[in-house]
Design a protein around this motif. Structure first.
Motif, short mmCIF file in Angstrom:
data_model
loop_
_atom_site.label_atom_id
_atom_site.label_comp_id
_atom_site.label_asym_id
_atom_site.label_seq_id
_atom_site.Cartn_x
_atom_site.Cartn_y
_atom_site.Cartn_z
N LEU A 118 0.78 -1.28 0.07
CA LEU A 118 0.00 -0.11 0.05
C LEU A 118 0.97 1.26 0.00
CD1 LEU A 118 -2.83 -1.00 2.58
CD2 LEU A 118 -3.04 -0.44 0.13
N ALA A 119 0.58 2.17 -0.78
CA ALA A 119 1.33 3.47 -0.93
C ALA A 119 0.95 4.40 0.13
CB ALA A 119 0.80 4.20 -2.28
N GLN A 120 -0.20 3.88 0.84
CA GLN A 120 -0.61 5.01 1.99
C GLN A 120 -0.06 4.64 3.25
OE1 GLN A 120 -2.14 8.04 1.72
NE2 GLN A 120 -2.62 8.34 3.67
N LEU A 121 0.75 5.26 3.94
CA LEU A 121 1.51 5.20 5.11
C LEU A 121 0.44 5.20 6.35
CD1 LEU A 121 4.81 7.13 5.18
CD2 LEU A 121 4.68 4.66 4.87
N PRO A 122 0.30 4.10 7.17
CA PRO A 122 -0.86 4.08 8.21
C PRO A 122 -0.47 5.20 9.35
CG PRO A 122 0.90 2.17 8.50
CD PRO A 122 1.41 3.09 7.35
N THR A 123 -1.53 5.34 9.95
CA THR A 123 -1.51 5.94 11.31
C THR A 123 -2.02 5.10 12.34
OG1 THR A 123 -1.80 8.32 10.32
CG2 THR A 123 -2.45 7.94 12.59
N PHE A 124 -1.40 4.98 13.51
CA PHE A 124 -1.85 4.19 14.51
C PHE A 124 -2.27 4.97 15.68
CE2 PHE A 124 1.36 1.50 12.49
CZ PHE A 124 0.49 0.43 11.89
N GLN A 125 -3.32 4.43 16.14
CA GLN A 125 -3.93 5.09 17.51
C GLN A 125 -3.27 4.15 18.63
OE1 GLN A 125 -8.04 3.88 16.78
NE2 GLN A 125 -8.58 6.15 16.94
N ILE A 126 -2.78 4.91 19.53
CA ILE A 126 -2.02 4.37 21.03
C ILE A 126 -3.11 4.23 21.80
CG2 ILE A 126 -0.30 4.14 22.55
CD1 ILE A 126 0.70 4.18 19.64
N ILE A 127 -3.54 2.99 22.22
CA ILE A 127 -4.85 2.81 23.25
C ILE A 127 -4.42 2.24 24.44
CG2 ILE A 127 -6.32 2.84 21.30
CD1 ILE A 127 -5.48 -0.54 22.90
N ASN A 128 -5.27 2.53 25.49
CA ASN A 128 -4.91 1.85 26.98
C ASN A 128 -6.33 1.43 27.50
OD1 ASN A 128 -4.53 3.32 30.25
ND2 ASN A 128 -3.86 1.49 29.48
N VAL A 129 -6.08 0.02 27.80
CA VAL A 129 -7.35 -1.01 28.12
C VAL A 129 -7.66 -0.33 29.61
CG1 VAL A 129 -8.17 -3.13 28.59
CG2 VAL A 129 -6.73 -2.62 26.83
N ILE A 130 -8.89 -0.23 29.68
CA ILE A 130 -9.23 0.66 30.88
C ILE A 130 -10.82 0.12 30.95
CG2 ILE A 130 -10.10 2.54 32.57
CD1 ILE A 130 -7.87 4.11 30.96
N GLY A 131 -11.19 -0.73 32.28
CA GLY A 131 -12.42 -1.26 32.21
C GLY A 131 -12.89 -2.19 31.32
N LYS A 132 -14.25 -1.91 30.65
CA LYS A 132 -14.66 -2.55 29.47
C LYS A 132 -14.33 -2.28 28.12
CE LYS A 132 -19.09 -3.63 32.14
NZ LYS A 132 -20.57 -3.47 31.93
N SER A 133 -13.60 -1.02 28.31
CA SER A 133 -13.14 -0.62 26.72
C SER A 133 -11.69 0.04 26.90
CB SER A 133 -14.18 0.36 26.30
OG SER A 133 -13.70 0.97 25.16
N TYR A 134 -11.51 0.76 26.11
CA TYR A 134 -10.10 1.35 26.08
C TYR A 134 -10.25 2.79 25.80
CZ TYR A 134 -11.26 0.77 21.04
OH TYR A 134 -11.92 0.81 19.98
N ASN A 135 -9.16 3.64 26.05
CA ASN A 135 -9.02 5.13 25.69
C ASN A 135 -7.89 5.33 24.69
OD1 ASN A 135 -10.87 5.76 27.47
ND2 ASN A 135 -9.44 6.46 29.33
N GLU A 136 -8.04 6.06 24.08
CA GLU A 136 -6.86 6.44 23.00
C GLU A 136 -6.20 7.53 23.70
OE1 GLU A 136 -6.18 9.23 19.19
OE2 GLU A 136 -8.00 8.27 19.19
N VAL A 137 -4.77 7.25 23.75
CA VAL A 137 -3.84 8.48 24.44
C VAL A 137 -2.89 9.19 23.71
CG1 VAL A 137 -3.89 7.10 26.58
CG2 VAL A 137 -2.12 6.34 24.98
N ALA A 138 -2.65 8.58 22.60
CA ALA A 138 -1.57 9.25 21.51
C ALA A 138 -1.97 8.72 20.11
CB ALA A 138 -0.26 9.12 21.82
N LEU A 139 -0.97 9.22 19.13
CA LEU A 139 -1.17 8.71 17.72
C LEU A 139 0.45 8.48 17.45
CD1 LEU A 139 -3.70 11.19 16.13
CD2 LEU A 139 -3.99 8.82 16.61
N TRP A 140 0.50 7.76 16.32
CA TRP A 140 2.01 7.76 15.79
C TRP A 140 1.85 7.10 14.28
CZ3 TRP A 140 4.49 3.88 13.14
CH2 TRP A 140 5.86 3.90 12.98
N SER A 141 2.59 7.78 13.51
CA SER A 141 2.81 7.32 12.19
C SER A 141 4.12 7.49 11.56
CB SER A 141 1.89 8.24 11.28
OG SER A 141 1.89 7.84 9.93
N PRO A 142 4.57 6.67 10.77
CA PRO A 142 5.87 7.03 10.18
C PRO A 142 6.25 8.24 9.39
CG PRO A 142 5.03 5.11 8.86
CD PRO A 142 4.03 5.64 10.19
#
Length: 798
Positions: free
Chosen positions: A288-312
């Motif tokens: 794929l030509a498009q570089l991905p963007t990742f969500q940094i997540i933290n598991v809390i309770g029944k779900s998770y929270n997004e705490v940051a982003l990262w992409s090359p």
């Protein structure tokens, strides 16, 4: 292989790896050129099959994201865990990629643990539990699950929680394969993953096309799995699969009627360019030509929270401000990521037992009690630092009877956990071990004997004052004598005339020279002269007293100088020098300072140096600066430092490469230093010294102008004032002198300016003392405005 039997295969979409695809084509099980589209992150080999297309991000990008997370929280080492994708592959490429990515953040993979695919295990619970017990015994607590199926991840975290590995100080990081499936996990699985951080591929989830797809997906999923309706949200892999099927269907449709059908499908597939549910779908090569963007997540309770982003495309670090993270155990403080292990075994910390200076480390043995005692300045500093650690650190000090380099090597090969002592931080040692923050600055210095300084005895008295002081005293004495002479001449000789100036100049010089005896030979009649002479005698008395004190100090204090001043002299004369043969100094003298090995004598005890100097065995000794302080404190008479100081790294404590203790102890050393504890310990170490602070190698500082500047200003001011008053009286009584001066100066280049300035001076001071009378003379009034022509006439007339 099963699909081949139908002869209708036009493309394959799934979670195949490049390794699996290569095997298929190698055994000629599929026609050449059939596209194989993989939707899971894989490590691409150097030469993948030409028809292999990767729809997801490359595994290298995933490893870079993991490294960015580790680097942000400053963990030095990690333990990598992964599940093999099949029974053939080793997946060693993932560890290599992770190691390379961590290297950018000064971190590394300390351990890695590979599990067979869970479907191939008859009893996976026992295997997971056994391997986790082995990991728990190790110190590292940063675990990274770099590749795993959802089933294996659920089992791994279940066992880790039961074994207490999801508590305080532990860190767990999961990759996209697990984090992207959190929406599909049951509460029983997420309850075992509390505090886990991970990353998942980011996609737009508020578009019309996505909402439409989501409704259809949930409807079909709930009809097939009605008991799991709560966890029926589509993951990124569902979106990638949908986009892969759409792109492949378009490529097949566009290739209808083409003779080389498989090759045409591949070409049209690689030429895809559309906006899919997972993002932009276009290819560069087979990725794929498009570089991905990742969500940094933290598991809390029944779900998770997004705490940051990262992409090359944004660089190596996390993007933006990182939000609050709840870590395993429920704390918000970033875990240090290591512990002493389940056994809590005390660290084996070596101390040098054969150091030349036992003030830093002293190893003594009590035969009656059969006990070994270890003390010294370095040990005290280490113990003070350990007390400031936020956790208990069990350790035992072990005497080491080899060299310092051998002690560092013991830490490197892990027969020792650390080393404490007066160990110099050096680049060549840094290749094998980690060092703490220096707790003491250091440098290589030369110590030599002292000899009497007899080169300046003849004119020793001249060194009591600095040269500028002598010059100023001479000038002030001459000026004071001149002022007194001039004042007395004016007061005692009413007939003082300009014609007798040459005669008076000689007497003025003689008077200035014999000023001290003037009061005895002549009677002082003028009050102005008495004022000047009193000020001069007052200043002279104070200066003479200071001169006597300084000269007395110079005569009573032994004046010594180093017997050798430069290293170059030692090298030029092939002199023998001494050093501690158990340290690095021997190697430094040969490699850095270029001494001949046969000119270096090894001395292993501080008490052996004086006898070596006395017997002429050595001409100089080389110490590291802290050792030199101890030597000069104990043998203060007759020795001194000489020559330059060769800067070194300082004294530090030694730890294994990547040991988190090095960072913690370094922080503690800074705190100990700021509290002044190290300075107190150093003063205590040197408290045995009986050396007088007055003993030195110089005569002490000479006196300059600064202490007497106020006195000379007073004397100069009084003399100048009396001088101006006397000049005014001379001009008042004998105006012809002004004509004489003007005539004398008229022949010089400065006549105009001198006449002008003298006239102005007379106007200012003459009017003050003439009581309003005009200056009368053989000529009529003199124009005090500085008329040059009038000055010329006066000169001609006289």
């Amino acid at each position: 292989m099963d699909l081949k039997e139908t002869n209708q295969v036009q493309a394959i979409i799934g979670s195949l790896t490049p390794y699996q695809a290569s095997l298929v084509f190698e055994f000629d099980q599929l026609p050449e050129g059939i596209p194989i589209v993989s939707i899971t992150p894989t490590a691409t080999p150097p030469q993948p099959p030409s028809s292999f297309i990767q729809m997801s991000a490359d595994s290298t990008t995933h490893m870079q994201c993991i490294a960015a997370i580790v680097g942000h929280f400053r963990w030095r080492k990690v333990t990598a865990i992964y599940e093999r994708s099949d029974k053939f592959a080793t997946d060693s490429g993932l560890i290599t990629q992770l190691s390379d990515s961590l290297h950018l953040f000064n971190s590394f993979v300390e351990h890695h643990l590979a599990f067979p695919h869970i479907s191939s295990l008859s009893n996976p619970e026992d295997l997971v539990e056994t391997e986790l017990k082995n990991l728990k015994r190790k110190n590292n607590r940063v675990f990274v699950l770099i590749q795993s199926s959802l089933k294996f991840a659920a089992l791994l975290f279940e066992k880790a929680k039961l074994m207490g590995m999801m508590e305080k100080d532990s860190v767990w990081i999961v990759s996209d394969e697990v984090a992207s499936l959190l929406d599909s996990m049951t509460q029983s699985v997420t309850s075992n993953m509390q505090g886990v951080i991970g990353f998942r591929t980011s996609f737009v989830d508020n578009s019309h096309s996505f909402r439409k797809f989501k409704l259809g997906f949930r409807r079909k999923y709930s009809s097939k799995y009605p008991e799991e309706e709560e966890h029926s949200n589509p993951s990124i892999y569902a979106l990638l699969t949908y986009d892969a099927v759409s792109a492949t269907a378009r490529a097949i449709q566009d290739s209808q009627g083409n003779d080389s059908h498989s090759k045409s499908v591949l070409e049209h597939l690689l030429a895809s360019n559309f906006k899919g549910l997972s993002g932009e779908i276009s290819f560069k090569g087979s990725k794929l030509a498009q570089l991905p963007t990742f969500q940094i997540i933290n598991v809390i309770g029944k779900s998770y929270n997004e705490v940051a982003l990262w992409s090359p495309k944004f660089g190596n670090g996390l993007v933006g401000e990182v939000g609050a993270v709840i870590w395993p155990g429920g704390g918000q403080t970033v875990p240090k990521g290591w512990s002493l292990g389940a056994t809590k075994k005390a660290l084996r910390i070596a101390v040098p037992a054969r150091g030349a200076f036992d003030h830093f480390v002293k190893v003594s043995y009590d035969q009656d009690r059969n006990e070994t005692y270890i003390s010294g300045f370095s040990v005290d500093v280490f113990e003070a630092a350990v007390k400031l650690l936020p956790y208990h650190l069990p350790y035992v000090l072990v005497p080491h009877y080899g060299s310092y380099d051998e002690m560092v090597a013991g830490v490197y090969n892990k027969s020792l956990d650390a080393a404490v002592g007066d160990t110099e931080i050096m680049a060549e040692r840094y290749e094998y071990a980690e060092f703490s923050q220096p707790y003491m600055e250091s440098g290589l210095v030369m110590v030599v004997t002292l000899k009497p300084d007899t080169t300046k005895d003849r004119f020793m008295f001249m060194r009591a004052f600095k040269m500028d002081m002598w010059v100023l005293m001479a000038m002030m004495s001459f000026f004071t004598g001149f002022v007194v002479w001039l004042t007395e001449m004016v007061e005692n000789n009413p007939e003082f005339r300009s014609s007798s100036v040459s005669h008076h100049v000689g007497s003025m010089i003689w008077f200035s020279v014999t000023l001290l005896s003037f009061a005895q030979r002549e009677s002082i009649r003028s009050n102005l002269s008495r004022l000047v002479l009193a000020a001069w005698l007052f200043v002279t008395f104070i200066v003479a007293a200071c001169f006597t004190a300084v000269l007395t100090s110079m005569l009573t204090v032994q004046r010594l100088e180093p017997s050798i001043l430069t290293v170059e002299y030692l090298q030029r004369t092939n002199a023998i020098v001494g050093c501690n043969g158990n340290s690095f100094i021997l190697r430094y003298l040969v490699n850095a300072l270029h001494f001949l090995p046969e000119n270096i004598k090894q001395i292993n005890s501080i008490g052996d140096y004086p006898s070596a100097f006395k017997n002429g065995d050595i001409a100089a000794a080389f110490f590291v600066e802290p050792h030199a302080k101890v030597f000069l404190a104990e043998y203060c008479e007759g020795y001194a430092k000489a020559g330059p100081t060769f800067k070194l790294g300082g004294f530090g404590f030694v730890f294994q490469k990547g040991s988190p203790l090095a960072e913690d102890i370094s922080e503690a050393i800074l705190k100990v230093t700021e509290k002044g504890t190290i300075n107190q310990l150093e003063r205590h170490m040197l408290s045995f010294s009986n050396c007088s602070s007055s003993t030195g190698v110089t005569d002490g500082p000479s006196l300059g102008l600064a202490p007497f500047s106020g006195l000379f200003l007073i004397l100069g001011g009084i003399s100048a004032l009396v001088f101006l008053i006397t000049i005014a009286r001379i001009l008042e009584r004998h105006p012809g002198i002004l004509s004489f001066v003007q005539g004398t100066l008229i022949n010089s280049r400065i006549a105009k300016w001198a006449s002008f300035l003298l006239s102005r001076g007379y106007t200012k001071f003459g009017s003050q003392f003439s009581r309003g009378n005009s200056i009368q003379g053989p000529n009529s009034r003199i124009n005090m405005a500085g008329d040059t022509s009038l000055g010329i006439e006066l000169a001609q007339t006289n």
